[in-house]
Design a protein around this motif. Structure first.
Motif, mmCIF file in Angstrom:
data_model
loop_
_atom_site.group_PDB
_atom_site.id
_atom_site.type_symbol
_atom_site.label_atom_id
_atom_site.label_comp_id
_atom_site.label_asym_id
_atom_site.label_seq_id
_atom_site.Cartn_x
_atom_site.Cartn_y
_atom_site.Cartn_z
ATOM 1 N N ASN A 176 -7.722 2.123 -2.120
ATOM 2 C CA ASN A 176 -7.185 2.849 -3.271
ATOM 3 C C ASN A 176 -5.710 3.099 -2.957
ATOM 4 O O ASN A 176 -5.363 4.001 -2.204
ATOM 5 C CB ASN A 176 -7.920 4.164 -3.490
ATOM 6 N N ILE A 177 -4.839 2.259 -3.536
ATOM 7 C CA ILE A 177 -3.447 2.228 -3.077
ATOM 8 C C ILE A 177 -2.529 3.166 -3.846
ATOM 9 O O ILE A 177 -1.395 3.419 -3.406
ATOM 10 C CB ILE A 177 -2.874 0.798 -3.140
ATOM 11 N N PHE A 178 -2.989 3.713 -4.994
ATOM 12 C CA PHE A 178 -2.067 4.514 -5.797
ATOM 13 C C PHE A 178 -2.853 5.408 -6.733
ATOM 14 O O PHE A 178 -3.683 4.929 -7.504
ATOM 15 C CB PHE A 178 -1.135 3.591 -6.596
ATOM 16 N N LYS A 179 -2.597 6.718 -6.652
ATOM 17 C CA LYS A 179 -3.298 7.673 -7.515
ATOM 18 C C LYS A 179 -2.519 8.017 -8.785
ATOM 19 O O LYS A 179 -3.004 8.784 -9.619
ATOM 20 C CB LYS A 179 -3.571 8.959 -6.732
ATOM 21 N N GLY A 180 -1.323 7.436 -8.939
ATOM 22 C CA GLY A 180 -0.556 7.655 -10.156
ATOM 23 C C GLY A 180 0.421 8.805 -10.057
ATOM 24 O O GLY A 180 0.525 9.489 -9.045
ATOM 25 N N THR A 181 1.166 9.023 -11.153
ATOM 26 C CA THR A 181 2.141 10.105 -11.237
ATOM 27 C C THR A 181 1.569 11.224 -12.104
ATOM 28 O O THR A 181 0.422 11.181 -12.541
ATOM 29 C CB THR A 181 3.461 9.596 -11.852
ATOM 30 N N ARG A 194 9.507 -8.502 -3.847
ATOM 31 C CA ARG A 194 10.930 -8.790 -3.953
ATOM 32 C C ARG A 194 11.682 -8.079 -2.839
ATOM 33 O O ARG A 194 11.512 -6.876 -2.631
ATOM 34 C CB ARG A 194 11.471 -8.342 -5.318
ATOM 35 N N ASN A 195 12.482 -8.846 -2.116
ATOM 36 C CA ASN A 195 13.371 -8.296 -1.075
ATOM 37 C C ASN A 195 12.630 -7.384 -0.095
ATOM 38 O O ASN A 195 13.108 -6.310 0.275
ATOM 39 C CB ASN A 195 14.540 -7.534 -1.706
ATOM 40 N N GLY A 196 11.451 -7.830 0.332
ATOM 41 C CA GLY A 196 10.710 -7.093 1.351
ATOM 42 C C GLY A 196 9.867 -5.954 0.833
ATOM 43 O O GLY A 196 9.172 -5.294 1.624
ATOM 44 N N TYR A 197 9.904 -5.698 -0.469
ATOM 45 C CA TYR A 197 9.097 -4.625 -1.047
ATOM 46 C C TYR A 197 7.988 -5.207 -1.924
ATOM 47 O O TYR A 197 8.168 -6.240 -2.583
ATOM 48 C CB TYR A 197 9.947 -3.699 -1.919
ATOM 49 N N TYR A 198 6.864 -4.496 -1.936
ATOM 50 C CA TYR A 198 5.829 -4.728 -2.937
ATOM 51 C C TYR A 198 6.032 -3.700 -4.050
ATOM 52 O O TYR A 198 5.997 -2.487 -3.792
ATOM 53 C CB TYR A 198 4.433 -4.561 -2.335
ATOM 54 N N TYR A 199 6.273 -4.186 -5.261
ATOM 55 C CA TYR A 199 6.484 -3.305 -6.415
ATOM 56 C C TYR A 199 5.206 -3.238 -7.236
ATOM 57 O O TYR A 199 4.677 -4.268 -7.673
ATOM 58 C CB TYR A 199 7.642 -3.799 -7.271
ATOM 59 N N ALA A 218 6.371 -0.224 -1.991
ATOM 60 C CA ALA A 218 5.965 -0.007 -0.604
ATOM 61 C C ALA A 218 6.395 -1.219 0.216
ATOM 62 O O ALA A 218 6.530 -2.331 -0.300
ATOM 63 C CB ALA A 218 4.455 0.188 -0.515
ATOM 64 N N SER A 219 6.580 -0.997 1.510
ATOM 65 C CA SER A 219 6.910 -2.107 2.408
ATOM 66 C C SER A 219 5.651 -2.822 2.887
ATOM 67 O O SER A 219 5.725 -3.913 3.442
ATOM 68 C CB SER A 219 7.709 -1.594 3.610
ATOM 69 N N SER A 220 4.485 -2.210 2.662
ATOM 70 C CA SER A 220 3.202 -2.817 2.990
ATOM 71 C C SER A 220 2.355 -2.899 1.727
ATOM 72 O O SER A 220 2.394 -1.992 0.889
ATOM 73 C CB SER A 220 2.466 -1.987 4.048
ATOM 74 N N LEU A 221 1.587 -3.965 1.581
ATOM 75 C CA LEU A 221 0.794 -4.155 0.366
ATOM 76 C C LEU A 221 -0.155 -2.991 0.122
ATOM 77 O O LEU A 221 -0.345 -2.563 -1.017
ATOM 78 C CB LEU A 221 0.006 -5.473 0.480
ATOM 79 N N GLY A 292 17.500 -1.039 -5.395
ATOM 80 C CA GLY A 292 16.236 -1.765 -5.465
ATOM 81 C C GLY A 292 15.193 -1.240 -6.423
ATOM 82 O O GLY A 292 14.001 -1.401 -6.187
ATOM 83 N N TRP A 293 15.620 -0.633 -7.539
ATOM 84 C CA TRP A 293 14.667 -0.203 -8.559
ATOM 85 C C TRP A 293 14.900 -0.973 -9.849
ATOM 86 O O TRP A 293 16.035 -1.360 -10.155
ATOM 87 C CB TRP A 293 14.774 1.298 -8.836
ATOM 88 N N LEU A 294 13.852 -1.174 -10.599
ATOM 89 C CA LEU A 294 13.941 -1.903 -11.862
ATOM 90 C C LEU A 294 14.326 -0.947 -12.993
ATOM 91 O O LEU A 294 13.817 0.165 -13.074
ATOM 92 C CB LEU A 294 12.588 -2.545 -12.196
ATOM 93 N N ARG A 295 15.225 -1.430 -13.867
ATOM 94 C CA ARG A 295 15.629 -0.664 -15.037
ATOM 95 C C ARG A 295 15.577 -1.550 -16.285
ATOM 96 O O ARG A 295 15.828 -2.751 -16.212
ATOM 97 C CB ARG A 295 17.056 -0.117 -14.871
#
Length: 523
Positions: A176-181, A194-199, A218-221, A292-295
């Motif tokens: 369970n990798i993400f509980k949300g915001t 992308r560029n070493g990150y998992y988005y 995250a830097s790890s999957l 390194g953030w998407l807009r």
């Protein structure tokens, strides 16, 4: 250079999954209880889109007979690796109450136009599945986790598990990798590297006016995932109902020259926050910040006009909106409810130059309706058809229908009355409440009957003509705003369709022969 005009896929085309393979772009969208399953559109310029053959065309791939309204095919994910297209989808059997019976499947093809394989069952832990192909060759299934327990959050996080192509099954630990915001209702996961990150891109806020796209990395999957400090990166301006609403459920694509675009669902309210056309597909241009953030360009609100990529414009061919039923195959824009096209109920060959529908179950049925329909893509149009139908009993009906689901439709139907003989009238169902708006049916002579619907925003006016006589109004203008996601007292997800149908509740399979169908959007 042409602009991208949103929505790029008007009418009921939700939950887009966008993919580029070489110079070709594809978008797969949800079809819910409509057959065939998973619409796929193709473009070479992101401006012009052409409908391809659907992916799920056989009962072996998707058996929806008996599925609940707004069940069936949810949120497909289209991906590609090493010469193979992968399509993940959910078949939702039940969805009301605490439980959701949501089964996730995988089909593959070496050609986007098929044939697609028989389905491989994956899991049933939640919906909105996607497949991530990592750079090390591993493949990973993601889906939201549904928690039915009292006192728990129904949307319980994003599951990640490895998929083994060799063993043709999921293997190893479920993370369970993400509980949300704080927006909650976390679903529609997609991972991009992308560029070493998992988005991790997710949809949050519910597929309503609070819908949104959020991002974490995250830097790890397997995480931990850091939340974008400016979330949501896409949502709608609820204070301006003239703009695209319900924006969320995003999917990313990178162009040949390194530009980024997000496909997302949206909706256009007509009246009182009612979106009769359903949830549609739009595109937004995106960029990456230095940190390194998407807009979204001009975001976080979606734009109706978006700069297209620096790619040559490539016009596409669209099927003629006038169908004289002279071909051997149905045009791609036609759909049936829950079942494949079969000679047992529909035929282009029984009477050449006509489409024959053999009457079966009622408009209320979730099993075997004889109904052929296409998406409403505009609310400024005229629809016409002509049908040869000679009913013997009130239990036999045929005609022109505006249809949302088994609870909401408006139907200009030909039938038989013991006093009038062959007659025409209107049946309306609003939130499941049956009504006949006319005081009484109208006698019509035998032979070919011409039917017409003039649709303008949230209303329809029906007309009838026989033997080349002038058009005569049938009843008064009817409100069709109930043919929308937003009008019911429960959540539902499809859009309005217009089409033709036949019922025979006596079991005699009385046939109706349609001479043409003309869908005429206003110029």
């Amino acid at each position: 250079m042409e602009n991208i005009t949103n929505p790029i896929l008007p009418g009921f085309n939700p939950d887009p999954s966008i993919l580029r393979v070489g110079d070709n772009y594809y978008i797969a969208t949800s079809t819910f209880e409509w057959f065939p399953g998973v619409q796929i559109h193709h473009s070479r310029d992101l401006v012009n889109w052409q409908l391809l053959p659907a992916a799920l065309t056989r009962k072996a791939q998707i058996d929806m007979v008996g599925n609940i309204d707004s069940g069936g095919v949810w949120a497909p994910c289209l991906s590609y690796d090493d010469g193979v297209f992968y399509l993940i989808y959910t078949d939702v059997k039940s969805r009301k109450g605490a439980f959701k019976d949501a089964h996730n499947y995988l089909v593959t093809a070496t050609d986007i136009e098929g044939p697609w394989s028989d389905p491989l069952y994956l899991n049933s832990s939640g919906f909105d599945p996607s497949l991530f192909h990592d750079s090390d060759g591993t493949k990973w299934l993601l889906n939201m986790i549904w928690d039915f327990r009292k006192g728990k959050a129904s949307f319980a996080g994003i599951a990640l598990q490895e998929y083994s192509p060799e063993r043709r099954q999921l293997v190893g630990k479920v993370y369970n990798i993400f509980k949300g915001t704080d927006l909650g209702i976390t679903e529609a996961p997609h991972i991009y590297k992308r560029n070493g990150y998992y988005y991790l891109m997710t949809a949050e806020g519910g597929t309503w006016y609070t819908h949104a796209v959020t991002m974490a990395r995250a830097s790890s999957l397997t995480g931990p995932y850091e939340v974008d400090p400016t979330n949501p990166i896409l949502t709608s301006d609820q204070l301006d109902q003239q703009k695209l609403q319900k924006s969320g459920h995003g999917s990313l694509v990178e162009t040949q020259d390194g530009q980024w675009y997000m496909a997302h669902l949206c909706a256009r309210p007509i009246i009182d926050k009612k979106c009769i056309l359903g949830r549609e597909t739009a595109l937004q241009k995106c960029y990456w910040t230095d940190d390194g953030w998407l807009r979204v360009e001009g975001g976080p609100f979606p734009q109706a006009q978006v700069d297209s990529p620096k790619i040559p414009i490539s016009p596409v061919h669209h099927e003629n909106d006038y169908d004289d039923f002279s071909g051997t195959d149905l045009k791609r824009y036609w759909n049936s409810l829950r079942q494949p096209f079969s000679e047992t109920w529909i035929s282009l060959s029984d009477r050449p130059g006509h489409l024959r529908l053999k009457g079966r179950e009622s408009m209320q049925s979730t099993h075997h309706q004889s109904l052929l329909a296409r998406r409403l893509t505009t609310l400024h149009l005229v629809v016409e058809t002509a049908v040869d139908f000679e009913p013997d009993t009130f239990q036999q009906m045929s005609g022109l229908i505006l249809y949302y689901d088994t609870a909401d439709y408006v139907y200009l139907r030909i039938s038989h009355d013991e006093r009038l003989g062959k007659c025409i009238g209107i049946i309306e169902s609003t939130h499941g409440q049956y009504n006949e708006p006319l005081e009484s049916d109208i006698h019509i002579p035998g032979g070919l009957t011409y039917l017409r619907a003039e649709i303008e925003n949230s209303h329809v006016q029906f007309f009838v003509s026989t033997h080349d006589t002038a058009w005569t109004k049938v009843g008064t203008s009817l409100d069709i705003s109930h043919l929308s996601d937003d009008d019911a007292d429960y959540i539902r997800f499809t859009g309005a369709f217009v089409g033709i149908c036949a019922q025979d509740l006596s079991g005699q399979a009385k046939a109706a022969d349609f001479a043409y169908f003309n869908y005429q959007p206003a110029q």
